[in-house]
Design a protein around this motif. Structure first.
Motif, short mmCIF file in Angstrom:
data_model
loop_
_atom_site.label_atom_id
_atom_site.label_comp_id
_atom_site.label_asym_id
_atom_site.label_seq_id
_atom_site.Cartn_x
_atom_site.Cartn_y
_atom_site.Cartn_z
N CYS A 8 0.83 -1.20 0.00
CA CYS A 8 0.00 0.00 0.00
C CYS A 8 0.86 1.24 0.00
O CYS A 8 2.04 1.20 0.37
N TRP A 9 0.27 2.33 -0.43
CA TRP A 9 0.92 3.63 -0.44
C TRP A 9 -0.15 4.71 -0.44
O TRP A 9 -1.30 4.46 -0.75
N GLN A 10 0.25 5.91 -0.06
CA GLN A 10 -0.67 7.04 -0.06
C GLN A 10 -0.35 7.94 -1.23
O GLN A 10 0.81 8.26 -1.50
N ASP A 11 -1.38 8.33 -1.96
CA ASP A 11 -1.24 9.24 -3.10
C ASP A 11 -2.27 10.35 -2.91
O ASP A 11 -3.46 10.16 -3.17
N GLY A 12 -1.81 11.48 -2.40
CA GLY A 12 -2.74 12.57 -2.10
C GLY A 12 -3.66 12.16 -0.97
O GLY A 12 -3.20 11.73 0.08
N GLU A 13 -4.96 12.24 -1.19
CA GLU A 13 -5.92 11.90 -0.14
C GLU A 13 -6.30 10.42 -0.14
O GLU A 13 -7.04 9.98 0.73
N PHE A 14 -5.80 9.63 -1.09
CA PHE A 14 -6.18 8.22 -1.19
C PHE A 14 -5.07 7.29 -0.72
O PHE A 14 -3.89 7.58 -0.87
N TYR A 15 -5.50 6.16 -0.17
CA TYR A 15 -4.60 5.04 0.10
C TYR A 15 -4.87 4.03 -1.00
O TYR A 15 -6.02 3.65 -1.25
N LEU A 16 -3.82 3.59 -1.67
CA LEU A 16 -3.93 2.64 -2.77
C LEU A 16 -3.20 1.37 -2.37
O LEU A 16 -2.23 1.41 -1.60
N GLY A 29 -8.86 3.53 -0.94
CA GLY A 29 -9.73 3.98 0.13
C GLY A 29 -9.31 5.36 0.60
O GLY A 29 -8.19 5.79 0.34
N TYR A 30 -10.21 6.06 1.30
CA TYR A 30 -9.89 7.37 1.85
C TYR A 30 -9.04 7.26 3.11
O TYR A 30 -8.42 8.22 3.53
N SER A 31 -9.03 6.06 3.73
CA SER A 31 -8.21 5.81 4.91
C SER A 31 -7.57 4.43 4.74
O SER A 31 -8.00 3.63 3.90
#
Length: 63
Positions: A8-16, A29-31
Motif C-alpha cells: 500500500c501507499w498514499q497518493d494525495g488523499e487516497f490510500y492505494l 480507500g480514503y483511509s
C-alpha cells in the motif's frame, strides 16, 4: 487465522494498494482502514471465482 501480504501507499488523499499475489487488481480507500476493508472484499471476490481470467504470481523452483 491466516495472513495475506499486501502493498500500500498514499497518493494525495487516497490510500492505494493490492494483494501481493494479485498485483494487477488494485483498490483504494480514503483511509488505510477503508483500503484494508476493500482488500478483504477483493480477496473474497477472488476466492469465490467472481473475477474471470485471474492471474496469480507464483514461484518457479529450479534445480
Amino acid at each position: 487465522m491466516r495472513t495475506v501480504k499486501y502493498t500500500c501507499w498514499q497518493d494525495g488523499e487516497f490510500y492505494l494498494g493490492y494483494l501481493n499475489d494479485y498485483p494487477e487488481y488494485q483498490t483504494q480507500g480514503y483511509s488505510k482502514e477503508e483500503l484494508i476493508a476493500n482488500l478483504k472484499d477483493l480477496l473474497n471476490d477472488i476466492e469465490s471465482d467472481e473475477i474471470p481470467y485471474l492471474r496469480k504470481v507464483e514461484e518457479l523452483v529450479l534445480a
